[in-house]
Design a protein around this motif. Structure first.
Motif, PDB file in Angstrom:
ATOM      1  N   GLY A   1      -7.410  14.031   7.919  1.00 31.80           N
ATOM      2  CA  GLY A   1      -7.517  14.933   6.801  1.00 31.80           C
ATOM      3  C   GLY A   1      -7.747  14.177   5.510  1.00 31.80           C
ATOM      4  N   LEU A   2      -7.095  14.604   4.468  1.00 30.20           N
ATOM      5  CA  LEU A   2      -7.257  14.029   3.142  1.00 30.20           C
ATOM      6  C   LEU A   2      -6.115  13.064   2.875  1.00 30.20           C
ATOM      7  CD1 LEU A   2      -8.876  14.082   0.497  1.00 30.20           C
ATOM      8  CD2 LEU A   2      -7.378  15.938  -0.269  1.00 30.20           C
ATOM      9  N   ARG A   3      -6.440  11.812   2.539  1.00 25.81           N
ATOM     10  CA  ARG A   3      -5.432  10.779   2.328  1.00 25.81           C
ATOM     11  C   ARG A   3      -5.773   9.960   1.091  1.00 25.81           C
ATOM     12  NH1 ARG A   3      -6.380   7.687   6.231  1.00 25.81           N
ATOM     13  NH2 ARG A   3      -6.848   5.717   5.212  1.00 25.81           N
ATOM     14  N   PHE A   4      -4.741   9.588   0.347  1.00 24.95           N
ATOM     15  CA  PHE A   4      -4.900   8.737  -0.831  1.00 24.95           C
ATOM     16  C   PHE A   4      -4.116   7.453  -0.617  1.00 24.95           C
ATOM     17  CE2 PHE A   4      -3.331   7.173  -4.927  1.00 24.95           C
ATOM     18  CZ  PHE A   4      -4.537   6.956  -5.586  1.00 24.95           C
ATOM     19  N   ASP A   5      -4.754   6.316  -0.886  1.00 28.91           N
ATOM     20  CA  ASP A   5      -4.115   5.005  -0.762  1.00 28.91           C
ATOM     21  C   ASP A   5      -4.213   4.268  -2.089  1.00 28.91           C
ATOM     22  OD1 ASP A   5      -3.695   5.489   1.954  1.00 28.91           O
ATOM     23  OD2 ASP A   5      -5.581   4.526   2.538  1.00 28.91           O
ATOM     24  N   LEU A   6      -3.139   3.570  -2.445  1.00 31.86           N
ATOM     25  CA  LEU A   6      -3.141   2.684  -3.602  1.00 31.86           C
ATOM     26  C   LEU A   6      -2.646   1.325  -3.137  1.00 31.86           C
ATOM     27  CD1 LEU A   6      -3.468   2.152  -6.632  1.00 31.86           C
ATOM     28  CD2 LEU A   6      -1.080   2.877  -6.925  1.00 31.86           C
ATOM     29  N   THR A   7      -3.513   0.322  -3.199  1.00 28.98           N
ATOM     30  CA  THR A   7      -3.194  -1.015  -2.708  1.00 28.98           C
ATOM     31  C   THR A   7      -3.059  -1.986  -3.870  1.00 28.98           C
ATOM     32  OG1 THR A   7      -4.395  -0.607  -0.635  1.00 28.98           O
ATOM     33  CG2 THR A   7      -3.958  -2.893  -1.219  1.00 28.98           C
ATOM     34  N   LEU A   8      -1.964  -2.730  -3.874  1.00 27.54           N
ATOM     35  CA  LEU A   8      -1.716  -3.804  -4.828  1.00 27.54           C
ATOM     36  C   LEU A   8      -1.686  -5.101  -4.045  1.00 27.54           C
ATOM     37  CD1 LEU A   8       1.251  -2.089  -6.726  1.00 27.54           C
ATOM     38  CD2 LEU A   8      -1.192  -1.874  -7.217  1.00 27.54           C
ATOM     39  N   GLU A   9      -2.532  -6.056  -4.425  1.00 27.54           N
ATOM     40  CA  GLU A   9      -2.670  -7.262  -3.613  1.00 27.54           C
ATOM     41  C   GLU A   9      -2.808  -8.498  -4.483  1.00 27.54           C
ATOM     42  OE1 GLU A   9      -5.140  -7.359   0.107  1.00 27.54           O
ATOM     43  OE2 GLU A   9      -6.320  -8.788  -1.057  1.00 27.54           O
ATOM     44  N   GLY A  10      -2.110  -9.550  -4.099  1.00 27.99           N
ATOM     45  CA  GLY A  10      -2.296 -10.863  -4.697  1.00 27.99           C
ATOM     46  C   GLY A  10      -2.702 -11.839  -3.620  1.00 27.99           C
ATOM     47  N   ARG A  11      -3.585 -12.761  -3.971  1.00 23.29           N
ATOM     48  CA  ARG A  11      -4.083 -13.679  -2.952  1.00 23.29           C
ATOM     49  C   ARG A  11      -4.431 -15.027  -3.552  1.00 23.29           C
ATOM     50  NH1 ARG A  11      -9.568 -11.649  -0.395  1.00 23.29           N
ATOM     51  NH2 ARG A  11      -8.444  -9.677  -0.261  1.00 23.29           N
ATOM     52  N   ALA A  12      -4.374 -16.036  -2.695  1.00 18.90           N
ATOM     53  CA  ALA A  12      -4.884 -17.370  -3.006  1.00 18.90           C
ATOM     54  C   ALA A  12      -5.866 -17.711  -1.893  1.00 18.90           C
ATOM     55  CB  ALA A  12      -3.759 -18.394  -3.083  1.00 18.90           C
ATOM     56  N   GLU A  13      -7.103 -18.016  -2.266  1.00 21.54           N
ATOM     57  CA  GLU A  13      -8.167 -18.140  -1.273  1.00 21.54           C
ATOM     58  C   GLU A  13      -9.008 -19.378  -1.530  1.00 21.54           C
ATOM     59  OE1 GLU A  13     -10.366 -14.533  -0.263  1.00 21.54           O
ATOM     60  OE2 GLU A  13     -12.231 -15.594  -0.701  1.00 21.54           O
ATOM     61  N   ARG A  14      -9.405 -20.006  -0.438  1.00 21.22           N
ATOM     62  CA  ARG A  14     -10.417 -21.051  -0.510  1.00 21.22           C
ATOM     63  C   ARG A  14     -11.385 -20.845   0.638  1.00 21.22           C
ATOM     64  NH1 ARG A  14      -8.211 -26.950   1.487  1.00 21.22           N
ATOM     65  NH2 ARG A  14      -7.530 -26.361   3.581  1.00 21.22           N
ATOM     66  N   GLN A  15     -12.594 -21.376   0.506  1.00 21.77           N
ATOM     67  CA  GLN A  15     -13.626 -21.076   1.491  1.00 21.77           C
ATOM     68  C   GLN A  15     -14.613 -22.221   1.610  1.00 21.77           C
ATOM     69  OE1 GLN A  15     -16.384 -18.032  -0.553  1.00 21.77           O
ATOM     70  NE2 GLN A  15     -14.430 -17.822  -1.617  1.00 21.77           N
ATOM     71  N   ARG A  16     -15.381 -22.171   2.674  1.00 21.30           N
ATOM     72  CA  ARG A  16     -16.471 -23.124   2.894  1.00 21.30           C
ATOM     73  C   ARG A  16     -17.628 -22.380   3.520  1.00 21.30           C
ATOM     74  NH1 ARG A  16     -17.098 -23.796   8.201  1.00 21.30           N
ATOM     75  NH2 ARG A  16     -15.310 -23.829   9.618  1.00 21.30           N
ATOM     76  N   PRO A  17     -18.836 -22.938   3.451  1.00 18.19           N
ATOM     77  CA  PRO A  17     -19.982 -22.283   4.111  1.00 18.19           C
ATOM     78  C   PRO A  17     -19.831 -22.293   5.627  1.00 18.19           C
ATOM     79  CG  PRO A  17     -20.711 -23.892   2.482  1.00 18.19           C
ATOM     80  CD  PRO A  17     -19.253 -24.114   2.666  1.00 18.19           C
TER      81      PRO A  17
ATOM     82  N   THR B   1       0.840  -1.194   0.000  1.00 19.51           N
ATOM     83  CA  THR B   1       0.000   0.000   0.000  1.00 19.51           C
ATOM     84  C   THR B   1       0.877   1.247   0.000  1.00 19.51           C
ATOM     85  OG1 THR B   1      -1.766  -1.137   1.220  1.00 19.51           O
ATOM     86  CG2 THR B   1      -1.811   1.266   1.201  1.00 19.51           C
ATOM     87  N   LEU B   2       0.632   2.109  -0.971  1.00 19.94           N
ATOM     88  CA  LEU B   2       1.278   3.415  -1.037  1.00 19.94           C
ATOM     89  C   LEU B   2       0.275   4.464  -0.573  1.00 19.94           C
ATOM     90  CD1 LEU B   2       2.975   3.054  -4.535  1.00 19.94           C
ATOM     91  CD2 LEU B   2       4.030   2.679  -2.303  1.00 19.94           C
ATOM     92  N   SER B   3       0.663   5.287   0.391  1.00 20.09           N
ATOM     93  CA  SER B   3      -0.253   6.271   0.975  1.00 20.09           C
ATOM     94  C   SER B   3       0.373   7.649   0.952  1.00 20.09           C
ATOM     95  CB  SER B   3      -0.602   5.902   2.423  1.00 20.09           C
ATOM     96  OG  SER B   3      -1.162   4.615   2.502  1.00 20.09           O
ATOM     97  N   TYR B   4      -0.478   8.637   0.778  1.00 25.06           N
ATOM     98  CA  TYR B   4      -0.039  10.029   0.836  1.00 25.06           C
ATOM     99  C   TYR B   4      -1.078  10.824   1.601  1.00 25.06           C
ATOM    100  CZ  TYR B   4       1.852  14.556  -0.539  1.00 25.06           C
ATOM    101  OH  TYR B   4       2.400  15.807  -0.520  1.00 25.06           O
TER     102      TYR B   4
END
Length: 401
Positions: free
Chosen positions: A139-155, A122-125
């Motif tokens: 105040g005023l903030r800008f965020d740029l998030t780069l994300e990679g993920r591997a996910e599995r799920q169940r009910p 995450t790059l923030s200013y």
């Protein structure tokens, strides 16, 4: 001019162990109040190479105190991994935060149990660092998030039945966000407003193993007005969301369980306190009677949560809450509120039948004048195909909106 310099040790070890009460589950009834233990351990170095870089790692774990050995249960929450922070990237005022995290817990809307490995940068200013140093973080903030993920799920487990996890689904996400926060306090605000606008680009595989790009826009806003020396507060809140994608809903939720929208419950992404978690979705009673909705919990194959089959691509979530100081007992506040939620397949598909309102009253006690402990009684003004029209009792910390 006299200056006092105090040197601190760069290594810092944080840890805590405690108990908490919660009734956050699909059928939020007061008799379902649960006692959990919560723990965390973090080790960090706050001045690597004398550059104010922060490097460290941590682990946290929560679970039911009555089932500490059930490490894969719905209430078992695990988080572990290293992190790196640079407050002045390349000598600028851009802040860099990177982490590699393993997570195992409920999804943000609490309708699926998720295992994921993700890496994010995450790059923030913060624009107010330059001209208003006393207002950092407000105040005023800008965020740029780069994300990679591997996910599995169940009910989520149903009647003690625990289904298997789905296959691992990889994805990547790019998310620019702008935040304008002018509230006087982030936990118990008494005046001001905040506005958050985000755009998420999700890259995930379709049925032919090709990469498909999906888009999600979200907007959150809140205004806090105070009168009579801020002993009477009025807090309206609004959340809007929309998704565009050529992928099916099942393909989207397999890659990221909370990318689409579902509403209802308390202390979730899109709360409506009068309804159980996930009860407000694209399946309405009228459509269920016409056979347009599949029955939940009847699939045999290990797929994503049955409730997620009714997630929508458009969302409207509103709330208004009035808080009044008791004047007799310090830090005790009385509240009345109304929440509304609507989910549909698209922006043009909203009708009056899509909106599910609820009303309620509550009591808030502010520990140390800042951290609210809440007890709410919320009543739904409509029933859903997942829930009857009966009150919900909520006991938890912090505000819903």
């Amino acid at each position: 001019l006299v200056m006092n310099l105090e040197e601190e040790q760069p290594w810092l070890l944080d840890s805590y162990l405690g108990l908490r009460l919660s009734n956050q589950q699909q059928n939020t009834q007061f008799e379902d109040l649960n006692l959990l233990y919560t723990s965390a351990l973090t080790l960090r170095h706050r001045n690597v190479s004398g550059r104010a870089w922060e490097v460290g790692g941590g682990v946290s774990h929560d679970n039911l105190i009555t089932q500490p050995l059930d490490v894969l249960g719905d209430w078992a929450s695990w988080t572990a991994g290293p992190f790196f922070k640079n407050p002045r990237l390349l000598g600028t005022r851009i802040q860099l935060a990177s982490e590699l995290i393993f997570e195992q817990n409920m999804s943000s809307q609490r309708v699926a149990y998720v295992q994921r490995l993700r890496t994010s940068t995450t790059l923030s200013y913060d624009f107010y660092q330059l001209s208003f140093p006393r207002m950092w973080g407000r105040g005023l903030r800008f965020d740029l998030t780069l994300e990679g993920r591997a996910e599995r799920q169940r009910p989520i487990s149903n009647s003690s039945e625990r289904r298997a996890f789905s296959d691992v689904a990889p994805s990547f996400e790019i998310g620019p966000t702008i935040v304008y926060d002018r509230r006087d306090h982030p936990i118990h605000p008494t005046r001001g407003f905040y506005l958050t606008a985000g755009l998420d680009f999700l890259g995930s595989q379709n049925q032919t193993q090709n990469i498909g790009i999906s888009y999600r826009e979200t907007l959150s806003a809140q205004w806090v007005g105070g009168w009579f020396k801020r002993r009477l507060l009025l807090v309206p809140s609004l959340k809007l969301g929309a998704v565009q994608s050529v992928l099916s809903n099942d393909q989207l939720t397999a890659s990221r369980s909370d990318f689409l929208f579902i509403a209802g419950g308390d202390r979730v992404s899109y709360p409506v306190r009068g309804y159980p978690i996930g009860a407000i979705n694209t399946c309405q009673i009228k459509e269920l009677q016409r056979g347009r909705c599949g029955e939940p919990y009847l699939e045999v194959a290990p797929t994503t949560s049955d409730l997620l089959n009714f997630s929508g691509r458009a969302l409207i979530n509103m709330s208004i809450e009035s808080r009044v100081s008791s004047l007799i007992i310090p830090n005790l506040w009385l509240a009345a509120f109304s929440d509304v939620g609507a989910v549909s397949e698209g922006i043009s598909d909203f009708t009056l039948e899509s909106f599910y309102p609820s009303v309620g009253v509550g009591v808030r006690y502010l520990f140390y004048g800042q951290v609210p402990l809440r007890f709410d009684i919320a009543y739904p003004l409509r029933s859903t195909f997942l829930s009857a029209q009966e009150p919900n009792y909520i006991f938890d910390f912090f505000y819903t909106f």
